[in-house]
Every structure is written in structure tokens, then in C-alpha cells.
Design an enzyme around this catalytic site. Structure first.
Site, PDB file in Angstrom:
ATOM      1  N   ASP A   1       0.825  -1.218   0.000  1.00 14.10           N
ATOM      2  CA  ASP A   1       0.000   0.000   0.000  1.00 14.10           C
ATOM      3  C   ASP A   1       0.860   1.269   0.000  1.00 14.10           C
ATOM      4  OD1 ASP A   1       0.963   0.066   2.557  1.00 14.10           O
ATOM      5  OD2 ASP A   1      -0.996   0.220   3.546  1.00 14.10           O
TER       6      ASP A   1
ATOM      7  N   ASP B   1       5.271  -0.681   7.384  1.00 11.26           N
ATOM      8  CA  ASP B   1       4.386  -1.240   8.413  1.00 11.26           C
ATOM      9  C   ASP B   1       5.140  -2.218   9.306  1.00 11.26           C
ATOM     10  OD1 ASP B   1       4.488  -3.681   6.841  1.00 11.26           O
ATOM     11  OD2 ASP B   1       3.114  -2.651   5.465  1.00 11.26           O
TER      12      ASP B   1
ATOM     13  N   ASP C   1       8.245   5.292  21.340  1.00 14.08           N
ATOM     14  CA  ASP C   1       8.179   6.737  21.415  1.00 14.08           C
ATOM     15  C   ASP C   1       7.024   7.122  22.349  1.00 14.08           C
ATOM     16  OD1 ASP C   1       8.648   9.500  20.487  1.00 14.08           O
ATOM     17  OD2 ASP C   1       9.466   8.531  18.696  1.00 14.08           O
TER      18      ASP C   1
ATOM     19  N   ASP D   1       9.250  12.338  23.490  1.00 20.79           N
ATOM     20  CA  ASP D   1       9.139  13.455  22.554  1.00 20.79           C
ATOM     21  C   ASP D   1       9.068  14.803  23.288  1.00 20.79           C
ATOM     22  OD1 ASP D   1       8.581  13.936  19.611  1.00 20.79           O
ATOM     23  OD2 ASP D   1       6.852  14.964  20.463  1.00 20.79           O
TER      24      ASP D   1
ATOM     25  N   GLU E   1      13.896  13.721  24.465  1.00 23.16           N
ATOM     26  CA  GLU E   1      14.210  14.704  23.421  1.00 23.16           C
ATOM     27  C   GLU E   1      14.030  16.096  24.013  1.00 23.16           C
ATOM     28  OE1 GLU E   1      12.894  16.186  18.989  1.00 23.16           O
ATOM     29  OE2 GLU E   1      11.420  15.806  20.537  1.00 23.16           O
TER      30      GLU E   1
ATOM     31  N   HIS F   1      14.706  11.425  12.341  1.00 26.18           N
ATOM     32  CA  HIS F   1      13.660  11.669  11.342  1.00 26.18           C
ATOM     33  C   HIS F   1      13.375  13.161  11.153  1.00 26.18           C
ATOM     34  CE1 HIS F   1      11.802  11.848  15.221  1.00 26.18           C
ATOM     35  NE2 HIS F   1      10.741  12.445  14.693  1.00 26.18           N
ATOM     36  N   ASP F   2      13.999  14.021  11.942  1.00 28.88           N
ATOM     37  CA  ASP F   2      13.783  15.474  11.814  1.00 28.88           C
ATOM     38  C   ASP F   2      14.979  16.186  11.186  1.00 28.88           C
ATOM     39  OD1 ASP F   2      11.323  15.297  13.164  1.00 28.88           O
ATOM     40  OD2 ASP F   2      12.293  15.507  15.113  1.00 28.88           O
TER      41      ASP F   2
HETATM   42  C1  GLC Z   1       9.525  16.046  18.038  1.00 27.49           C
HETATM   43  C2  GLC Z   1       9.511  15.007  16.945  1.00 27.49           C
HETATM   44  C3  GLC Z   1       9.007  15.647  15.688  1.00 27.49           C
HETATM   45  C4  GLC Z   1       7.606  16.139  15.940  1.00 27.49           C
HETATM   46  C5  GLC Z   1       7.537  17.051  17.167  1.00 27.49           C
HETATM   47  C6  GLC Z   1       6.125  17.199  17.629  1.00 27.49           C
HETATM   48  O1  GLC Z   1      10.424  17.062  17.783  1.00 27.49           O
HETATM   49  O2  GLC Z   1      10.769  14.436  16.798  1.00 27.49           O
HETATM   50  O3  GLC Z   1       9.029  14.773  14.597  1.00 27.49           O
HETATM   51  O4  GLC Z   1       7.135  16.842  14.824  1.00 27.49           O
HETATM   52  O5  GLC Z   1       8.249  16.536  18.258  1.00 27.49           O
HETATM   53  O6  GLC Z   1       5.661  15.997  18.154  1.00 27.49           O
HETATM   54 CA    CA Z   2       2.023  -1.203   4.212  1.00 29.45          CA
END
Ligand code: GLC
Ligand code: CA
Length: 558
Positions: free
Chosen positions: A26, A30, A99, A200, A257, A331-332
Site C-alpha cells: 500500500d 508497516d 516513542d 518526545d 528529546e 527523522h527530523d
Molecule cells: C519532536 C519530533 C518531531 C515532531 C515534534 C512534535 O520534535 O521528533 O518529529 O514533529 O516533536 O511531536
Molecule cells: Ca504497508
């Protein structure tokens, strides 16, 4: 003396599930897709997986807006899939940290649906509601994703606070009932057998009473209010409470974080006797290629001396009792080889150099998916191909709203945009890089025929095998985990070198952050030193000095 802990000896691998591996065609990664790749992670040798959010979410911010903390997003699979994944990880000796996104929820969370109904609803105080001031927002803070942090809600004629998008209302940590809900939810996952949490923006949860206006800036309607919510007045109290209520009873790891955290504060958050968190993600080094006082889109080249100063300070500040997390990517953030390496001629060499420099420092190293392949940043010609809410909101505000020219803004997006990290992992050279048989939710980087996991596994000199070796070295040499850190050549603009010392053992780490050649003079006699790892052939044993080639890295044990 640093105490021994399993999470200090570990290497963590971050999975951003949407972009990792799609099992059912898709176009969206996943949980079954993750299970398919666990042997790959086992081969790499990582000890822990940090999984970005897989909870139910309307995906305004790709899962960082959670509508149900105790269930799995349909696109990613079911709770049974998740349980199977955990069991398969544990079978391979890989731990899992989840997370924890509790500064805010989604506006589609049941709590918020209730909260907005009336001022006397039992869930009203789960969120932060205020009446307007002179017919406008309660204060002048700007949201991270643009505009005001306040959204007006007609039903009760009040505004709610959202530090991120308006679909991410902030939870009210002043309310003990809300805190208890969070603790119960944490126990729910811990009792399923997970091994910890990545938290987070956890240093945003305590806001200064009265939510005062931020300092006005000429010509700007909304301004930063960060001094009123970063490392706020009750943050240490809340984290200590969480530790006592939840974490104390489990042998797990935690990493918070924390944008805007200083080394001095980092010591308070991670000091062992304080019982808060094991480590934090700090951002000082990630801000060094931003113009001072501006947001991340205002670019500036990195001065290596700034990087050494910053990382060096964190190393020494947390030397006693605290602990560092080490990362170049997540990922940021843009891809490190494109950011501070050379993603053209020296892609392989510079990726290995960057890995060496990071993994040999004191702290727990994190690898972000694809980093071990030397994946690079992406350049889409059209803004239409970008998916990230932060990028799109900024573009709209400045190009559509302010009428600024798109060219410079696209340059910022190419350099700093979060989608750089979010293109699908490149598994092989088949269509869509083997990520999906369908249509990927975001386009695959065109260089997948050259850069992919299948090719890397087959090539003994690949970046992948180099990371594998770094991880193995960590298991073989205690000094890599527990040795104390000392910076060398602080003033050098292109060499990053340091030593690590534990008892009689010393490591010398020398890395070249440039395409230039440098003579390296060591005060340490290297004649009897053992070369543990290098990204070049080192022909014969040299004495105290040697030529450092472009992007070269060497680690000696003396
Ligand atoms: C953290 C995450 C980010 C998200 C933000 C709000 O910085 O790493 O990807 O957009 O928090 O949750
Ligand atoms: Ca998938």
C-alpha cells in the site's frame, strides 16, 4: 567512576516506520515490514530499536499526533502484529524502546473530544484552555509549525494551546489526573515487555504560570515563547514523579528529546542520583549551521571548531554521573553525509569518518535508518512532492503568504527539510528500491540503484560493514564505552581528534572533516599502537606523525 549499565554499552537503531519497509504494497511501511528486516538489524549488530510512533493517529504529523495511546495505527498493522514484532526482536536479543509523545495528543483523541465540549467537562483540564485577550489570542507565542499557538474553539468561546500544529493540542501537566493517565499508559506498554521510552519534546511539558507574552519583534505578529516552556519550572519535579511512579520498577532505558537544553541542565536531567532520565537528545550541535537567533531555515556553513567546542563541552559536563546520547541523524534532521560530509566523490569515505567520530565518543550511539547505507538528502523539483507539515507550512507562509521568491526557500528545504530523512529506505535496485510493490507515500531517492542495502551487504568495504565493525569494537573494548574523553587540537579547523582513557588503556581517534590532506602530529608514540579501524588502507606502521587523507578516520589503541 562511571557505573556500568546495559544501555551505556548498547547501540540504538531508529526506525521511522512509515519509510522503513512496506509488506503489503500500500506504499506505507508497516510492522510486518519491520519483522521482515529484523535479521538485517541482527547482522548489523544493534542492541536496541527505537521505534517512532505506531499508535493510532490521523497523521497530521506522521504519528506524532496520537489519537489513541493504547492501539496501533491501522496502516501499520494490529496489536497482534506489534506483539509478534516484539517477540521476534527479543528472540534475536534486540530490545525495543517506544516513542512516548505526551507533551500533546491529537485533537482527535477522546480526551480532547470531551475536553472541548464544555467548561465543566471532566476532561476540560486535560488540556490548556484560556479565554481570549482583547478579542484576540491569549498570548503572542508562535507555533513550531507556524502561526499562533492558540486555536479558537467556538463551542466554549475559548482558545486551546498547541505548541506544534493545531491538530496537536498540548496536554496540561499541571493536572495530576492527566499525569496519572500518562503513567498508567506507560505501565500498559512496559507490562507488555518493552525496554524503555524515547520521550518526545519532554522538556516542554511544564509551562510558566500565566503564559506570559514573548518579547516583541519588530514586524512580527507571533514570536518565540520558548523561555516560558523549555525546561519549565516544574519539569524536574514531573520527571522525578514519573520515575517514582513508573520507571523505578522496571529495568528500562529512557532518553528525553530536549530542544534548547544546555549541558548544565543536561547534567541535571541525567545525573544518576537524581532519578529522572538516563540520557537526553540535545540540539546544540544541530543548530551550528543555522544563523544565530534565526530559525533553522536560515543557513550558515558549519565551522568545525564550533562543533568540537559544543560536543566537547557535553562530553566533559556529563563525565561524572550523567550520560550522553550521540547522534548525527534522526527523522527530523537532514542526512549527515550530505550535511557535514561529501555526498559525491567521497560519500563512502566521509560517511565512515562521520560514524567513527561519533561512535568513539563517550555516550550511547544512535543510528537512523539508512545512515548505515550512507543514504543522502533528496531534492524534489516541485514542492508538491514534499509531505512534511513543517516544510509545507513554512513554504506556504513565506511564498504564498509573504510573496517571497521560492528559489532561496527551496534551497533551505534541500538543506534542512525533514523529508530528507523520510524518503524510503533503499533495500535493493528493483523498482521503488524494494521498499514497496505499490506507490510509495513519498518518492524514493533516485540514487537507489547505486545506494542500497543489497549492494552494501555484498561489498565488504561498504559503509554497512564499517558500522558493523564499529559496533563490534564497542563489545570488545571497554574503553569505548567507559573511558574518559579528552579533546585534542581544539583550534584546528578541519581535524577532529580526541583520546579516550580507561585505566592503562588509551584510544586515539583522529578524523578529517575535509577533502584536504593534513599532517597529523601526535604526542603519543604510535609505533606499538594497534590500528582498530580505519576508512583507508594504512600501509605500514608509522611513528608519531602521518598524512591524513581526505575524510580519513583512524582509531588507534595504545
Ligand atoms: C519532536 C519530533 C518531531 C515532531 C515534534 C512534535 O520534535 O521528533 O518529529 O514533529 O516533536 O511531536
Ligand atoms: Ca504497508
Amino acid at each position: 567512576m562511571t557505573t556500568k549499565k546495559w544501555w551505556k554499552e548498547a547501540v540504538v537503531y531508529q526506525i521511522y516506520p512509515r519509510s522503513f519497509n512496506d509488506s503489503n504494497g500500500d506504499g506505507v511501511g508497516d510492522i510486518q515490514g519491520i519483522i521482515e528486516k529484523l535479521d538485517y538489524l541482527k547482522e548489523l549488530g544493534v542492541d536496541v530499536v527505537w521505534l517512532s510512533p505506531v499508535y493510532k493517529s490521523p497523521n497530521d504529523d506522521n504519528g506524532y499526533d496520537i489519537s489513541d495511546y493504547r492501539n496501533i495505527m491501522d496502516e501499520f498493522g494490529t496489536m497482534a502484529d506489534w506483539e509478534e514484532m516484539l517477540a521476534e526482536m527479543h528472540k534475536r536479543g534486540i530490545k525495543l524502546i517506544m516513542d512516548l509523545v505526551v507533551n500533546h495528543s491529537s485533537d482527535e483523541h477522546e480526551w480532547f473530544q470531551e475536553s472541548r465540549k464544555s467548561k465543566d467537562n471532566p476532561y476540560r483540564d486535560y488540556y490548556i484552555w484560556r479565554p481570549g485577550k482583547n478579542g484576540t489570542e491569549p498570548n503572542n507565542w508562535e507555533a513550531t509549525f507556524g502561526g499562533s499557538v492558540w486555536e479558537y474553539d467556538e463551542q466554549t468561546d475559548e482558545y486551546f494551546l498547541h505548541l506544534f500544529s493545531k491538530k496537536q493540542p498540548d496536554l496540561n501537566w499541571e493536572n495530576p489526573k492527566l499525569r496519572q493517565e500518562v503513567y498508567d499508559m506507560m505501565k500498559f506498554w512496559l507490562d507488555k515487555g518493552i525496554d524503555g521510552f524515547r520521550m518526545d519534546v519532554i522538556n516542554f511539558i511544564s509551562k510558566v504560570e500565566g503564559l506570559p507574552d514573548g518579547e516583541k519583534v519588530e514586524g512580527k505578529k507571533y514570536v518565540s515563547g520558548h523561555q516560558y516552556f523549555m525546561n519549565g519550572p516544574r519539569i524536574h519535579e514531573f520527571l522525578q514523579e514519573m520515575h517514582k511512579e513508573v520507571l523505578e520498577d522496571y529495568n528500562v532505558m529512557t532518553v528525553g528529546e530536549m530542544p534548547g537544553v544546555s549541558p548544565e541542565e543536561g547534567k541535571l536531567y541525567t545525573g544518576e542520583e537524581r532519578k529522572e532520565l538516563n540520557m537526553v537528545f540535545q540540539f546544540e550541535h544541530m543548530d551550528l549551521d543555522t544563523q544565530p537567533g534565526k530559525n533553522k531555515w536560515h543557513l550558515k556553513p558549519l565551522d568545525l571548531r564550533d562543533l568540537k567546542k559544543s560536543l566537547g563541552k557535553w562530553q566533559s559536563e556529563l563525565e561524572d554521573g550523567g550520560w550522553n546520547s550521540l547522534y548525527w541523524n534522526n527523522h527530523d534532521q537532514p542526512r549527515i553525509v550530505s550535511r557535514w560530509g561529501d555526498d559525491k566523490e567521497y560519500r563512502v569515505t566521509s560517511a565512515k569518518m562521520l560514524a567513527t567520530c561519533l561512535h568513539m565518543m563517550k555516550g550511547t550511539p544512535y543510528i537512523y535508518q539508512g545512515e548505515e547505507l550512507g543514504m543522502t538528502n533528496i531534492k524534489f523539483d516541485s514542492i508538491e512532492d514534499y509531505k512534511d507539515i513543517e516544510t509545507l507550512n513554512m513554504y506556504n507562509e513565506r511564498v504564498v503568504g509573504n510573496g517571497e521568491g521560492p528559489q532561496e526557500i527551496m534551497q533551505s528545504i534541500y538543506t534542512k527539510g525533514r523529508d530528507n530523512a523520510r524518503t524510503p529506505v533503499q533495500w535493493d535496485d528493483s523498482e521503488h528500491a524494494g521498499f514497496t510493490t505499490g506507490n510509495p507515500w513519498i518518492k524514493v531517492n533516485e540514487n537507489y540503484q547505486e545506494i542500497n542495502a543489497e549492494k552494501a551487504l555484498d561489498d565488504k568495504d561498504s559503509i554497512f560493514h564499517y558500522y558493523r565493525k564499529l559496533i563490534q569494537l564497542r563489545k570488545q573494548h571497554e574503553v569505548i564505552v567507559y573511558g574518559s574523553f579528552e579533546m585534542m587540537y581544539e583550534e584546528h579547523a578541519e581535524i577532529f581528534a580526541y583520546t579516550r582513557t580507561l585505566g592503562e588503556e588509551t584510544l586515539l581517534v583522529v578524523t578529517n572533516f575535509s577533502g584536504n590532506t593534513h599532517k597529523f602530529d601526535s604526542s603519543i608514540d604510535l609505533k606499538y599502537a594497534e590500528l582498530l579501524i580505519s576508512n583507508y588502507e594504512v600501509a605500514e606502521k608509522e611513528a608519531n606523525s602521518f598524512e591524513l587523507r581526505p575524510w580519513e578516520a583512524r582509531v588507534y589503541k595504545i
